[in-house]
Each structure stands twice: as C-alpha cells, then as structure tokens.
Scaffold this motif. Structure first.
Motif, PDB file in Angstrom:
ATOM      1  N   ARG A  47       0.840  -1.213   0.000  1.00  0.00           N
ATOM      2  CA  ARG A  47       0.000   0.000   0.000  1.00  0.00           C
ATOM      3  C   ARG A  47       0.867   1.252   0.000  1.00  0.00           C
ATOM      4  O   ARG A  47       0.590   2.221  -0.712  1.00  0.00           O
ATOM      5  CB  ARG A  47      -0.919   0.015   1.225  1.00  0.00           C
ATOM      6  N   GLU A  51       0.904   4.020  -2.851  1.00  0.00           N
ATOM      7  CA  GLU A  51       0.587   5.406  -2.492  1.00  0.00           C
ATOM      8  C   GLU A  51       1.686   6.351  -2.985  1.00  0.00           C
ATOM      9  O   GLU A  51       1.405   7.411  -3.559  1.00  0.00           O
ATOM     10  CB  GLU A  51       0.425   5.542  -0.980  1.00  0.00           C
ATOM     11  N   ASN A  55       1.112   9.026  -5.877  1.00  0.00           N
ATOM     12  CA  ASN A  55       1.322  10.439  -5.565  1.00  0.00           C
ATOM     13  C   ASN A  55       2.284  11.100  -6.545  1.00  0.00           C
ATOM     14  O   ASN A  55       2.135  12.281  -6.887  1.00  0.00           O
ATOM     15  CB  ASN A  55       1.843  10.590  -4.130  1.00  0.00           C
ATOM     16  N   SER A 130      -7.400  12.464  -7.727  1.00  0.00           N
ATOM     17  CA  SER A 130      -6.902  11.940  -6.451  1.00  0.00           C
ATOM     18  C   SER A 130      -7.342  10.480  -6.363  1.00  0.00           C
ATOM     19  O   SER A 130      -8.116  10.007  -7.200  1.00  0.00           O
ATOM     20  CB  SER A 130      -7.441  12.736  -5.261  1.00  0.00           C
ATOM     21  N   PHE A 131      -6.849   9.748  -5.341  1.00  0.00           N
ATOM     22  CA  PHE A 131      -7.196   8.338  -5.253  1.00  0.00           C
ATOM     23  C   PHE A 131      -7.168   7.848  -3.817  1.00  0.00           C
ATOM     24  O   PHE A 131      -6.508   8.422  -2.955  1.00  0.00           O
ATOM     25  CB  PHE A 131      -6.246   7.497  -6.112  1.00  0.00           C
ATOM     26  N   ASP A 132      -7.902   6.758  -3.571  1.00  0.00           N
ATOM     27  CA  ASP A 132      -7.895   6.066  -2.281  1.00  0.00           C
ATOM     28  C   ASP A 132      -7.465   4.622  -2.519  1.00  0.00           C
ATOM     29  O   ASP A 132      -7.811   4.018  -3.540  1.00  0.00           O
ATOM     30  CB  ASP A 132      -9.288   6.070  -1.642  1.00  0.00           C
ATOM     31  N   GLY A 134      -7.471   0.640  -1.288  1.00  0.00           N
ATOM     32  CA  GLY A 134      -8.241  -0.314  -0.507  1.00  0.00           C
ATOM     33  C   GLY A 134      -7.416  -1.530  -0.111  1.00  0.00           C
ATOM     34  O   GLY A 134      -6.226  -1.426   0.158  1.00  0.00           O
ATOM     35  N   THR A 148      -8.196   0.181  -5.719  1.00  0.00           N
ATOM     36  CA  THR A 148      -8.131   1.639  -5.575  1.00  0.00           C
ATOM     37  C   THR A 148      -9.397   2.271  -6.137  1.00  0.00           C
ATOM     38  O   THR A 148     -10.086   1.688  -6.993  1.00  0.00           O
ATOM     39  CB  THR A 148      -6.920   2.243  -6.315  1.00  0.00           C
ATOM     40  N   HIS A 151     -10.652   9.353  -8.032  1.00  0.00           N
ATOM     41  CA  HIS A 151     -11.601  10.465  -7.964  1.00  0.00           C
ATOM     42  C   HIS A 151     -11.217  11.526  -8.991  1.00  0.00           C
ATOM     43  O   HIS A 151     -10.078  12.002  -9.000  1.00  0.00           O
ATOM     44  CB  HIS A 151     -11.597  11.091  -6.569  1.00  0.00           C
ATOM     45  N   ASN A 157     -16.603   8.274  -9.823  1.00  0.00           N
ATOM     46  CA  ASN A 157     -15.393   7.591  -9.376  1.00  0.00           C
ATOM     47  C   ASN A 157     -15.158   6.338 -10.217  1.00  0.00           C
ATOM     48  O   ASN A 157     -16.091   5.767 -10.791  1.00  0.00           O
ATOM     49  CB  ASN A 157     -15.518   7.189  -7.911  1.00  0.00           C
ATOM     50  N   SER A 159     -13.354   2.501 -10.112  1.00  0.00           N
ATOM     51  CA  SER A 159     -12.746   1.439  -9.310  1.00  0.00           C
ATOM     52  C   SER A 159     -11.741   0.686 -10.176  1.00  0.00           C
ATOM     53  O   SER A 159     -12.084   0.208 -11.263  1.00  0.00           O
ATOM     54  CB  SER A 159     -13.821   0.474  -8.806  1.00  0.00           C
TER      55      SER A 159
END
Length: 217
Positions: A47, A51, A55, A130-132, A134, A148, A151, A157, A159
């Motif tokens: 992760r 990330e 980024n 941007s992103f998250d 999971g 992930t 956004h 969004n 997936s």
C-alpha cells in the motif's frame, strides 16, 4: 489500431517519464524470472509503495509544467514502477515465441513509445485527480492485487485493481483491471487478432506501430 493499456494505466494515475530528445524510447531487457532475490512484501508495504507511486503521478498530472516536462516525468515513473517489457511480451501472446530476437527488441521499443504517447495525450483529462487505496489480496502466480478508487472532478469515481509483481525484487505493475477488463488481456486480443489477419506476420504489427508513432504530433 488502439493501445488500450494506456487508457487503464493512466486512468488510475500510474505511469511514466524521460523520453529522450530523439523521441526514441530505449530498450530495456526483459526481466528473467528468478534472476533477483524475491523479497516478501506485506500488505502495508505494498500500500505504501502504491501510495508513493500514485502520488508521483498525481503530482505530475496536477502540475503546471509543460507537456514536454510532464512527458519526461511520466516516462521515468513508467520505467521505474511499471513492468512495460513484461506487459509488452504478454500482449504479443503466442507470436512472441515465433518473433525473431530483432523483432522482439523492436516491438518492445515501439510498445514503450506508443504507450507513453497515448498516456501523455490524455493528461489534461485528469487534472485534479486523487485516489484512495483499498485492500491488498494475493492472486494467481504469487502476485498481488490492490484495490483503488480514482476520484476525478465532476465525474464518477472509477474502481481499479492494480496487479503487482515483486518477481524483479521490487514491486512493479504488471496489469491493471478497470471497467471490468484487464488491460493486458484486452491488448493481447487486439494485437494477436491483427497479426493473425496479416498472415501471422509479426512484422505487420511492427509496421502498424511505426505508422501510429509517425502520425503522432
């Protein structure tokens, strides 16, 4: 002929940089399984790696740098964090085995260049992205899948799952699954069908990629 991989690779915000002034992408030898000691990575480490990689890409996308500078930065990320050579080999399918060493080398070079051109053509579509991140899962072949959510301003969004291999000794993207499709499987179907329609001649694909690059601004 389209290269679908760029659509997914960029959609998620992972990719590349350093196109030489000559606009020729250098050839990087294909990774040989077992040639590196394979480190064991935890889900947390993977992760953190994704990330950091994401980024870097988001920073390039959202910057005010020139298109040329963004292209160079994306190529650097691509070469470092995405195993383009392995993806290129997979996309050629059974025709990789019948291609000559010279054809293999030229094809991989062209695949790199078409990919970076396709990615940088779409940079403007992802301003403000941007992103998250999971969960991390183990998948076939000892690889890992990282979920992930991407956004994008004023858009739904997305997936996306990143398939990561640590076979080279460090994490590298080897596939991306988005819109219910694998980028590498989709591209392989496109390429192998094209070659089959042209007498099983790998040179036909190489010539088509050259034409695609020559038409790029």
């Amino acid at each position: 002929m389209k290269i679908y991989s760029c659509r997914f690779l960029f959609s998620i915000a992972t990719v590349s940089s350093i196109l030489l002034s000559s606009n020729i992408v250098p050839y990087y030898p294909l990774a040989i399984p077992g040639a590196h000691a394979q480190k064991s990575y935890s889900g947390t480490e993977l992760r953190q790696w994704l990330e950091a990689t994401g980024n870097k890409m988001v920073s390039v996308v959202n910057s005010n740098k020139s298109a040329k500078e963004k292209k160079e930065q994306f190529l650097t990320i691509l070469n470092q964090d995405v195993d383009v050579d392995t993806i290129a080999k997979f996309c050629l399918g059974r025709f990789w085995r019948i291609a000559t060493p010279e054809q293999q080398k030229e094809y991989v070079q062209l695949f790199h260049q078409v990919l970076i051109n396709s990615i940088t053509d779409r940079l403007g579509e992802y301003k403000g992205v941007s992103f998250d991140i999971g969960k991390v899962s183990t998948v076939e072949g000892g690889r890992f899948s990282i979920e992930t959510i991407l956004h994008r301003p004023k858009q739904p969004n997305i997936s996306i799952q990143w398939v990561i291999s640590t076979e080279s000794g460090s994490p590298r993207v080897v596939d991306i699954i988005g819109e219910n499709a694998s980028l590498s499987v989709t591209q392989r179907g496109d390429y192998t069908s094209f070659i089959a329609r042209h007498g099983n001649n790998v040179s036909a694909l190489i010539d088509a990629l050259k034409r695609q690059i020559s038409k790029h601004p």
